[in-house]
Design a protein around this motif. Structure first.
Motif, mmCIF file in Angstrom:
data_model
loop_
_atom_site.group_PDB
_atom_site.id
_atom_site.type_symbol
_atom_site.label_atom_id
_atom_site.label_comp_id
_atom_site.label_asym_id
_atom_site.label_seq_id
_atom_site.Cartn_x
_atom_site.Cartn_y
_atom_site.Cartn_z
ATOM 1 N N ARG A 66 0.856 -1.192 0.000
ATOM 2 C CA ARG A 66 0.000 0.000 0.000
ATOM 3 C C ARG A 66 0.891 1.242 0.000
ATOM 4 O O ARG A 66 1.645 1.469 0.948
ATOM 5 N N LEU A 67 0.783 2.060 -1.035
ATOM 6 C CA LEU A 67 1.641 3.232 -1.198
ATOM 7 C C LEU A 67 0.793 4.474 -1.414
ATOM 8 O O LEU A 67 -0.073 4.505 -2.295
ATOM 9 N N GLY A 68 1.040 5.504 -0.599
ATOM 10 C CA GLY A 68 0.364 6.786 -0.747
ATOM 11 C C GLY A 68 1.378 7.899 -0.888
ATOM 12 O O GLY A 68 2.290 8.017 -0.065
ATOM 13 N N LEU A 69 1.229 8.728 -1.914
ATOM 14 C CA LEU A 69 2.135 9.852 -2.157
ATOM 15 C C LEU A 69 1.308 11.107 -2.365
ATOM 16 O O LEU A 69 0.507 11.197 -3.302
ATOM 17 N N CYS A 70 1.503 12.093 -1.497
ATOM 18 C CA CYS A 70 0.801 13.377 -1.602
ATOM 19 C C CYS A 70 1.823 14.481 -1.375
ATOM 20 O O CYS A 70 2.411 14.563 -0.295
ATOM 21 N N PHE A 71 2.048 15.336 -2.389
ATOM 22 C CA PHE A 71 3.083 16.361 -2.237
ATOM 23 C C PHE A 71 2.911 17.468 -3.274
ATOM 24 O O PHE A 71 2.212 17.315 -4.280
ATOM 25 N N TYR A 72 3.572 18.591 -3.017
ATOM 26 C CA TYR A 72 3.700 19.706 -3.949
ATOM 27 C C TYR A 72 5.122 19.702 -4.492
ATOM 28 O O TYR A 72 6.064 19.345 -3.777
ATOM 29 N N SER A 73 5.279 20.120 -5.764
ATOM 30 C CA SER A 73 6.607 20.021 -6.358
ATOM 31 C C SER A 73 6.759 21.013 -7.500
ATOM 32 O O SER A 73 5.802 21.676 -7.922
ATOM 33 N N ASP A 74 8.005 21.098 -8.017
ATOM 34 C CA ASP A 74 8.293 21.897 -9.203
ATOM 35 C C ASP A 74 8.322 21.054 -10.461
ATOM 36 O O ASP A 74 8.602 21.543 -11.542
ATOM 37 N N PHE A 75 8.065 19.772 -10.330
ATOM 38 C CA PHE A 75 8.114 18.880 -11.474
ATOM 39 C C PHE A 75 6.792 18.131 -11.593
ATOM 40 O O PHE A 75 5.996 18.104 -10.667
ATOM 41 N N ALA A 76 6.567 17.549 -12.742
ATOM 42 C CA ALA A 76 5.315 16.837 -12.983
ATOM 43 C C ALA A 76 5.616 15.458 -13.549
ATOM 44 O O ALA A 76 5.205 15.104 -14.638
ATOM 45 N N LYS A 77 6.339 14.674 -12.794
ATOM 46 C CA LYS A 77 6.774 13.362 -13.258
ATOM 47 C C LYS A 77 6.695 12.361 -12.122
ATOM 48 O O LYS A 77 7.172 12.611 -11.021
ATOM 49 N N ILE A 78 6.087 11.215 -12.392
ATOM 50 C CA ILE A 78 6.032 10.120 -11.430
ATOM 51 C C ILE A 78 7.018 9.051 -11.899
ATOM 52 O O ILE A 78 7.057 8.718 -13.082
ATOM 53 N N PRO A 79 7.818 8.499 -11.004
ATOM 54 C CA PRO A 79 8.737 7.422 -11.420
ATOM 55 C C PRO A 79 7.991 6.277 -12.092
ATOM 56 O O PRO A 79 6.997 5.772 -11.574
ATOM 57 N N ASP A 80 8.475 5.876 -13.250
ATOM 58 C CA ASP A 80 7.810 4.817 -14.021
ATOM 59 C C ASP A 80 7.756 3.495 -13.264
ATOM 60 O O ASP A 80 6.878 2.662 -13.521
ATOM 61 N N THR A 81 8.704 3.294 -12.347
ATOM 62 C CA THR A 81 8.762 2.013 -11.627
ATOM 63 C C THR A 81 7.508 1.745 -10.809
ATOM 64 O O THR A 81 7.180 0.588 -10.530
ATOM 65 N N ILE A 82 6.807 2.815 -10.415
ATOM 66 C CA ILE A 82 5.567 2.625 -9.655
ATOM 67 C C ILE A 82 4.569 1.791 -10.452
ATOM 68 O O ILE A 82 3.879 0.919 -9.911
ATOM 69 N N PHE A 83 4.501 2.044 -11.757
ATOM 70 C CA PHE A 83 3.455 1.461 -12.584
ATOM 71 C C PHE A 83 3.818 0.084 -13.128
ATOM 72 O O PHE A 83 3.122 -0.443 -14.005
ATOM 73 N N SER A 84 4.892 -0.488 -12.577
ATOM 74 C CA SER A 84 5.227 -1.876 -12.912
ATOM 75 C C SER A 84 5.520 -2.676 -11.649
ATOM 76 O O SER A 84 6.145 -3.732 -11.715
ATOM 77 N N CYS A 85 5.043 -2.178 -10.508
ATOM 78 C CA CYS A 85 5.262 -2.855 -9.230
ATOM 79 C C CYS A 85 4.321 -4.062 -9.128
ATOM 80 O O CYS A 85 3.100 -3.917 -9.233
ATOM 81 N N GLN A 86 4.883 -5.211 -8.892
ATOM 82 C CA GLN A 86 4.105 -6.449 -8.899
ATOM 83 C C GLN A 86 3.376 -6.713 -7.583
ATOM 84 O O GLN A 86 2.490 -7.578 -7.535
ATOM 85 N N THR A 87 3.737 -5.990 -6.513
ATOM 86 C CA THR A 87 3.152 -6.268 -5.200
ATOM 87 C C THR A 87 2.101 -5.250 -4.769
ATOM 88 O O THR A 87 1.370 -5.499 -3.804
ATOM 89 N N LEU A 88 1.997 -4.121 -5.444
ATOM 90 C CA LEU A 88 1.071 -3.063 -5.031
ATOM 91 C C LEU A 88 -0.382 -3.528 -5.102
ATOM 92 O O LEU A 88 -0.850 -3.983 -6.145
ATOM 93 N N THR A 89 -1.101 -3.359 -3.992
ATOM 94 C CA THR A 89 -2.535 -3.629 -3.968
ATOM 95 C C THR A 89 -3.350 -2.342 -3.819
ATOM 96 O O THR A 89 -4.522 -2.305 -4.168
#
Length: 409
Positions: A126-149
């Motif tokens: 279970r992963l939750g990410l909430c933040f403000y930033s100067d960039f608009a990019k999510i690491p691609d590795t999140i979207f290939s994680c085999q264990t995330l429910t």
């Protein structure tokens, strides 16, 4: 120091010792369970209690990393980095909830990559990410994680460019997805954005204040989706195409600007709508009415009093042919007071219909004094909704509190 003050200090010290002794009688697994309810900052602080507590926090399978209590972003991110590096690496990380408040600062890409890489390498579920930033990019590795429910993403770039959610992802275990302030883009073939079709176990989806680029159509295609929740506070006009044969529950909060088209909602039984309109335009009332026409077979409907008032803004509503809601068994109306913004909307609508300056002046006075509208429920609206299911059970729920607001992740 007086004797009474000394006695109070002694009693307080003895009380602290007794509390500490009671905790010492607990097993490590019980103490760890208690620590799971704390922010990681508070959990780490327990290491000073005794030698037994020194390393207990390092065994936590779940971490809540919130910036509350930290004065700067640098201090907070240094704490996050130290916490992850000192944690026992042999313990799988089941859940990580990261939240960096806007007041604390902006997140650097290297910190986000460090957090994501650590979580994925420790079989995060279970992963939750909430933040403000100067960039608009999510690491691609999140979207290939085999264990995330369970995945929760709420990202707010300072420059206003929403972060793009990928066209497809490889998350075979994902069952719950919560997205806030992201954008969906159509593919190169010009077809509608269809980002959820590869999520073969998805059960629950929440979309909050997201936008659609390209075709202006978001296709929610899922054979397994059961619960769909939409939040919308902004004028985000786009069409939602539902291909969700297993959908059971649909809930909406905010201003209805999204059309529902080509809907496959044959299994939909429960609908909740808590609508709001700040500036009156033609679209929200008509869109809201069209939604109800798209839900012909639902068994239960829950709405707010404001939702009924928005419907009532449609000219000659009670004379419109309405063939839906024939299987309705339950209609629940939450009697919430109107917000100040919505009262202003109603006032503007009624002022446009005023036939004289005197009538306009009287309207302004009655709204200013809180005498208008005279009733939360418009005359005839209940009979209109129940015309095809007169035996449905009706409940009016008294909600003596502030008007409902969209819920954040």
């Amino acid at each position: 120091m007086s004797n009474s003050a000394t006695e109070r200090r002694k009693k307080l010290k003895f009380s602290e010792i007794e509390t500490r002794d009671r905790f010492s009688d607990l097993s490590d697994c019980v103490i760890l369970h208690i620590l799971l309810f704390l922010n990681a900052n508070d959990a780490v602080r327990t290491c000073v209690l005794s030698s037994r507590w020194k390393n207990l926090w390092k065994l936590l399978p779940e971490l809540t990393l919130h910036s509350t209590g930290f004065q700067t972003c640098k201090i907070f991110t240094n704490f996050v980095s130290s916490t992850l590096s000192l944690r026992d690496p042999s313990i799988p990380l089941q859940a990580l909830d990261f939240n960096l408040a806007k007041a604390t600062g902006l997140l650097e890409p290297c910190i986000l990559n460090m957090i994501v890489n650590y979580a994925i390498s420790h079989n995060i579920r279970r992963l939750g990410l909430c933040f403000y930033s100067d960039f608009a990019k999510i690491p691609d590795t999140i979207f290939s994680c085999q264990t995330l429910t369970h995945l929760k993403l709420a990202i707010f770039p300072r420059r206003g460019h929403k972060t793009r959610f990928p066209e497809s992802s490889n998350l075979p275990a994902l069952t719950i997805l919560q997205l806030e302030n992201l954008k969906f883009c159509a593919g190169d073939n010009g077809r509608a954005a269809e980002p959820f079709s590869t999520l073969n176990k998805l059960k629950s989806l929440l979309i909050s204040n997201c936008t659609v680029y390209g075709t202006g159509t978001l296709c929610i295609s899922s054979a397994t989706l059961v619960n769909l929740t939409l939040h919308n506070q902004f004028s985000n006009f786009y069409t939602i195409e539902l291909r969700t044969p297993s959908l059971c529950t649909f809930a909406f909060t905010g201003t209805p600007y999204q059309e529902l088209s080509g809907s496959d909602v044959s299994s939909l039984e429960h609908v909740e709508i808590y609508a709001e309109v700040i500036r009156y335009q033609r679209e929200p009332p008509l869109i809201l009415f069209n939604w109800l026409r798209e839900f012909p077979n639902i068994k239960s409907l829950t709405v707010s009093a404001t939702t009924l008032r928005i419907l009532y803004l449609i000219p000659n509503l009670l004379k419109i042919n309405f063939p839906s809601l024939g299987n309705l068994e339950s209609l629940r109306v939450k009697m919430e007071p109107f917000s100040d913004e919505f009262r202003m909307t109603l006032c503007h609508v009624m002022l446009r219909k005023a036939k004289s300056k005197k009538e306009s002046a009287n309207l302004r006075r009655t709204f200013r004094e809180g005498l208008e509208p005279s009733s939360l429920i418009p005359d005839g609206i209940m009979d209109f909704l129940l015309q095809n299911s007169p035996m449905a059970k009706v409940d009016f729920i008294d909600c003596s509190r502030k008007p409902r607001r969209p819920t954040h992740l």
